[in-house]
Structure formats: structure tokens, C-alpha cells
Design a protein around this motif. Sequence first.
Motif, PDB file in Angstrom:
ATOM      1  N   UNK A   1      37.075 -23.169 -40.596  1.00 57.68           N
ATOM      2  CA  UNK A   1      35.840 -23.064 -41.001  1.00 57.68           C
ATOM      3  C   UNK A   1      35.327 -23.692 -42.513  1.00 57.68           C
ATOM      4  N   UNK A   2      34.095 -23.763 -42.383  1.00 60.68           N
ATOM      5  CA  UNK A   2      33.754 -24.581 -43.854  1.00 60.68           C
ATOM      6  C   UNK A   2      33.842 -23.491 -44.786  1.00 60.68           C
ATOM      7  N   UNK A   3      34.483 -23.913 -45.940  1.00 59.04           N
ATOM      8  CA  UNK A   3      34.673 -23.181 -47.171  1.00 59.04           C
ATOM      9  C   UNK A   3      33.094 -23.813 -48.224  1.00 59.04           C
ATOM     10  N   UNK A   4      33.718 -25.362 -47.969  1.00 60.02           N
ATOM     11  CA  UNK A   4      32.219 -25.837 -49.373  1.00 60.02           C
ATOM     12  C   UNK A   4      31.417 -26.758 -48.665  1.00 60.02           C
ATOM     13  N   UNK A   5      30.108 -27.161 -48.765  1.00 55.95           N
ATOM     14  CA  UNK A   5      29.697 -28.317 -48.589  1.00 55.95           C
ATOM     15  C   UNK A   5      30.632 -29.155 -47.827  1.00 55.95           C
ATOM     16  N   UNK A   6      31.848 -29.447 -48.785  1.00 53.18           N
ATOM     17  CA  UNK A   6      33.024 -30.532 -49.087  1.00 53.18           C
ATOM     18  C   UNK A   6      34.127 -30.623 -47.858  1.00 53.18           C
ATOM     19  N   UNK A   7      34.033 -29.449 -47.182  1.00 55.79           N
ATOM     20  CA  UNK A   7      35.280 -29.109 -46.596  1.00 55.79           C
ATOM     21  C   UNK A   7      34.713 -29.822 -44.699  1.00 55.79           C
ATOM     22  N   UNK A   8      36.162 -30.081 -44.942  1.00 55.69           N
ATOM     23  CA  UNK A   8      36.415 -31.266 -43.771  1.00 55.69           C
ATOM     24  C   UNK A   8      36.519 -30.806 -42.294  1.00 55.69           C
ATOM     25  N   UNK A   9      34.867 -30.708 -41.009  1.00 51.13           N
ATOM     26  CA  UNK A   9      35.083 -29.725 -39.995  1.00 51.13           C
ATOM     27  C   UNK A   9      35.559 -30.128 -39.147  1.00 51.13           C
ATOM     28  N   UNK A  10      35.630 -31.375 -38.994  1.00 51.42           N
ATOM     29  CA  UNK A  10      35.017 -32.082 -37.415  1.00 51.42           C
ATOM     30  C   UNK A  10      37.053 -33.115 -37.287  1.00 51.42           C
ATOM     31  N   UNK A  11      37.449 -32.737 -36.653  1.00 53.30           N
ATOM     32  CA  UNK A  11      38.887 -32.450 -35.991  1.00 53.30           C
ATOM     33  C   UNK A  11      39.428 -34.033 -35.902  1.00 53.30           C
ATOM     34  N   UNK A  12      38.259 -35.157 -35.506  1.00 51.05           N
ATOM     35  CA  UNK A  12      38.259 -36.738 -35.900  1.00 51.05           C
ATOM     36  C   UNK A  12      38.547 -37.268 -37.002  1.00 51.05           C
ATOM     37  N   UNK A  13      37.149 -36.517 -38.266  1.00 56.92           N
ATOM     38  CA  UNK A  13      37.627 -36.655 -39.330  1.00 56.92           C
ATOM     39  C   UNK A  13      38.789 -35.968 -40.032  1.00 56.92           C
ATOM     40  N   UNK A  14      38.912 -35.319 -39.606  1.00 62.15           N
ATOM     41  CA  UNK A  14      40.618 -34.562 -40.299  1.00 62.15           C
ATOM     42  C   UNK A  14      41.613 -35.848 -39.914  1.00 62.15           C
ATOM     43  N   UNK A  15      41.756 -36.009 -38.964  1.00 61.55           N
ATOM     44  CA  UNK A  15      42.996 -36.883 -38.164  1.00 61.55           C
ATOM     45  C   UNK A  15      43.071 -37.485 -38.951  1.00 61.55           C
ATOM     46  N   UNK A  16      41.854 -38.711 -39.296  1.00 65.53           N
ATOM     47  CA  UNK A  16      41.601 -39.823 -39.673  1.00 65.53           C
ATOM     48  C   UNK A  16      42.064 -39.538 -41.225  1.00 65.53           C
ATOM     49  N   UNK A  17      42.014 -38.651 -41.944  1.00 65.89           N
ATOM     50  CA  UNK A  17      42.472 -38.147 -43.405  1.00 65.89           C
ATOM     51  C   UNK A  17      44.355 -38.241 -43.159  1.00 65.89           C
TER      52      UNK A  17
ATOM     53  N   UNK B   1      44.584 -35.532 -51.394  1.00 63.38           N
ATOM     54  CA  UNK B   1      43.738 -35.161 -51.947  1.00 63.38           C
ATOM     55  C   UNK B   1      42.588 -34.258 -51.672  1.00 63.38           C
ATOM     56  N   UNK B   2      42.196 -33.144 -52.512  1.00 64.92           N
ATOM     57  CA  UNK B   2      41.018 -32.513 -52.173  1.00 64.92           C
ATOM     58  C   UNK B   2      40.091 -32.083 -53.459  1.00 64.92           C
ATOM     59  N   UNK B   3      38.821 -32.144 -52.495  1.00 62.44           N
ATOM     60  CA  UNK B   3      37.597 -32.805 -53.438  1.00 62.44           C
ATOM     61  C   UNK B   3      36.796 -32.154 -53.515  1.00 62.44           C
ATOM     62  N   UNK B   4      36.553 -30.182 -54.108  1.00 69.94           N
ATOM     63  CA  UNK B   4      35.487 -29.200 -53.657  1.00 69.94           C
ATOM     64  C   UNK B   4      35.926 -28.722 -52.375  1.00 69.94           C
ATOM     65  N   UNK B   5      36.956 -29.020 -51.568  1.00 68.35           N
ATOM     66  CA  UNK B   5      36.255 -28.210 -49.877  1.00 68.35           C
ATOM     67  C   UNK B   5      36.820 -27.200 -49.567  1.00 68.35           C
ATOM     68  N   UNK B   6      37.662 -26.571 -50.859  1.00 63.85           N
ATOM     69  CA  UNK B   6      38.560 -25.110 -50.972  1.00 63.85           C
ATOM     70  C   UNK B   6      37.428 -24.655 -51.506  1.00 63.85           C
ATOM     71  N   UNK B   7      37.131 -24.649 -53.004  1.00 63.16           N
ATOM     72  CA  UNK B   7      36.006 -24.193 -54.225  1.00 63.16           C
ATOM     73  C   UNK B   7      35.640 -25.528 -54.545  1.00 63.16           C
ATOM     74  N   UNK B   8      34.154 -25.453 -55.187  1.00 65.67           N
ATOM     75  CA  UNK B   8      32.740 -26.544 -55.286  1.00 65.67           C
ATOM     76  C   UNK B   8      33.808 -26.498 -56.729  1.00 65.67           C
ATOM     77  N   UNK B   9      33.902 -27.980 -57.478  1.00 64.50           N
ATOM     78  CA  UNK B   9      34.378 -28.227 -58.261  1.00 64.50           C
ATOM     79  C   UNK B   9      36.274 -28.160 -59.156  1.00 64.50           C
ATOM     80  N   UNK B  10      37.178 -28.042 -57.993  1.00 63.33           N
ATOM     81  CA  UNK B  10      37.776 -27.921 -57.998  1.00 63.33           C
ATOM     82  C   UNK B  10      38.822 -29.090 -57.031  1.00 63.33           C
ATOM     83  N   UNK B  11      39.457 -29.856 -57.193  1.00 61.65           N
ATOM     84  CA  UNK B  11      40.375 -31.066 -57.397  1.00 61.65           C
ATOM     85  C   UNK B  11      41.857 -30.871 -57.230  1.00 61.65           C
ATOM     86  N   UNK B  12      42.494 -31.111 -55.966  1.00 60.63           N
ATOM     87  CA  UNK B  12      43.773 -30.685 -56.230  1.00 60.63           C
ATOM     88  C   UNK B  12      44.505 -31.842 -55.549  1.00 60.63           C
ATOM     89  N   UNK B  13      45.926 -32.379 -55.806  1.00 55.59           N
ATOM     90  CA  UNK B  13      46.799 -33.359 -55.072  1.00 55.59           C
ATOM     91  C   UNK B  13      48.078 -32.924 -54.551  1.00 55.59           C
TER      92      UNK B  13
END
Length: 251
Positions: A165-181, A192-204
Motif C-alpha cells: 500500500x502507498x503510504x506517501x508519494x515516495x512509497x515503493x509500490x512496484x515489486x520489481x523496483x523493490x527487489x532491485x532496492x 534507507x527510507x526517505x519519506x516512504x512511510x511518513x513525509x519528511x522522515x528519513x530512516x536508516x
Amino acid sequence: MAQQSRPGGVQSVGRALDILELIDQAGGEMALVEVSAASGLPMPTIHRLVRTLVDRNYLRQLPDRRYALGSRLIPLGNSALDAFGSRSSSALADVVRRLGESANLSALDGDMLVYVGQAPSPRAMRMFTELGQHVHPHCRAAGKALLAQLGDDEVRSILDRIGMPPMTAATITDPDEFIAQLDRVRREGVAHEYGEMEEGVVCLALPVVGGTANLALSISGPASRMTEALQERAVPVLREVAGELATQLAV
């Protein structure tokens, strides 16, 4: 579908645990016919196992004759969280002291990510997670760090079951793109996570390798503070503390 019993395991115990996990994944309650369909077990077997779980308060029967998770699971879950927290609290606090951002310890529980430990940042603007909360792993750095430990086919199966499910506009929703990551996570050892769960939040995050549990250690904070310089400084700190956690939690 319930997991197959592992060699050497007790079949009835495995089936009882399968039932609890199926009901949990269904939102906390199910009808017996639904349990039978999801598990592939015959109704007489389901009846016997469910009656035992009800007698021990691991399940309870609702007025509409559906079954829900029982009260006995609450203290067990709290004790499990306390055990993780007590054994990891000093290590997580060390991460916060050295990096200034909130530190979390996560695990895969079935197909979902669950937070099992946390040390909050002392700053007024900080990230909080609810211990015991089950969340989708595809939009969290910790989820990526853990899924990267699995094979691509297994990851695709998980994503097929729970979705992306897309949590933000940055959420990866394509399985192929996710596997590549995930391939990049495997090469670099860091997710790394750049605003994929919550906008403006970065996680490592990176995995806790060598322990008996499959865990991930992460830090998170606002993008304004989680600069590239901080992330570069954080990686060796997280690796050091992850090694300590692997030793502590394996004892």
C-alpha cells in the motif's frame, strides 16, 4: 495457508500456533469454517484445537460464535516485549546518545514488521513507534533490512500476500523496483527510507547478524537532521551496536 510443521516438531502444537497466527492475521477474530479453509485442516481437528485454546484463555468465543484472541495472550506479549526491551535498552540508548536520533529494534513476525524495542531521541521533534505494532515492511528501512536477508522469491510471496500500500508519494509500490532496492541493501549492508512511510522522515537500518532472532536496528528522524553526513557517521555506530545486540540476544 498454515505453515508446514518442521521436522522434529510436535504437530498439534504447530497446528495450534497456526490457528492463533491465522486469527491474528485476520484482524483478531474468525469463524471456525474460515480457520478450516485458511489452514487446510479438517473441522474435527479445528474443533479440538480451538476448544483447548479456549479452555486455556488463548481464544474466546464471541456471541456470534466466532472466535477471537484471548486475554492470556496479553501478558505473554507484554512479557516478550519487556524481555526484548530489558536486554536491548542500554544498546539502543547508546545509539541515541551517540547519534541524537530515535533508535528502534524490529523483527519480522510472519509477513509483517513488528517493533520490539525503542529509545526515543531527547529532541522535541522526534520519531515514535508503538511497541508491538505490526506494520507493512516495504515502506520501512528496517523492513528492507530484514527482507534483504531472504531470497527474491520469498520476498515476492510476502508482497503478494500483504500487498504494497502507498503510504506517501515516495512509497515503493512496484515489486520489481523493490527487489532491485533489496539488491542494493545486500551489497551495501544498509537500508534507507526517505519519506516512504511518513513525509519528511528519513530512516536508516541494518540487520542484527549472528543472533538467534532475525532483527533490525534503525534510527529515524526528520530529514532536516538526518543529513548525508549524519548517515555516514551513523553506519559504523549501528554496525558496532548491532554486533553487541547479536551477542546479548543470543545468550
